[in-house]
Design a protein around this motif. Structure first.
Motif: not given
Length: 108
Positions: A43-48, A58-62, A64-75
């Motif tokens: 997520i931080v890298d997507s903002v950068r 597409v790079l920041p969006i992908s 960001f989505v990857t970060g959100v998916i990993f976070g949701l999976i972990g939770i």
């Protein structure tokens, strides 16, 4: 090469989640909170990246989505929430697609 390793990690993660959803006990569920580290990093890298190329690329969006998916999976995995078999199947499919993409990226 690192992308293929990440894809293998997703396949293993999806398989473990599927085994859990089928009723088998998965020990040390709190360890899945480790997935929050790559999630926050993505997520931080997507903002950068978005500051450089903009949010319409597409790079920041992908990332960001990857970060959100990993976070949701972990939770989801640490809280023992019932996700059914659709989420594990999607995670395994995402891992396989990532491995294939990494393989063709090395060839082409």
């Amino acid at each position: 090469m690192i992308t293929a390793i990440g894809g293998c990690f997703l396949v293993i993660l999806g398989t473990v989640l599927a085994v859990d959803q089928l009723g088998y006990a998965v020990p040390y569920r709190g360890l899945f909170l480790v997935l929050l580290a790559p999630a926050i990093s993505a997520i931080v890298d997507s903002v950068r990246v978005a500051n450089v190329v903009g949010w319409r690329h597409v790079l920041p969006i992908s990332r960001f989505v990857t970060g959100v998916i990993f976070g949701l999976i972990g939770i989801l995995m640490s809280l023992r929430l019932n996700t059914g078999l659709i989420l594990p199947a999607l995670i395994v499919a995402l891992g396989i697609v990532t491995i294939v993409r990494a393989f063709f990226g090395r060839i082409l």
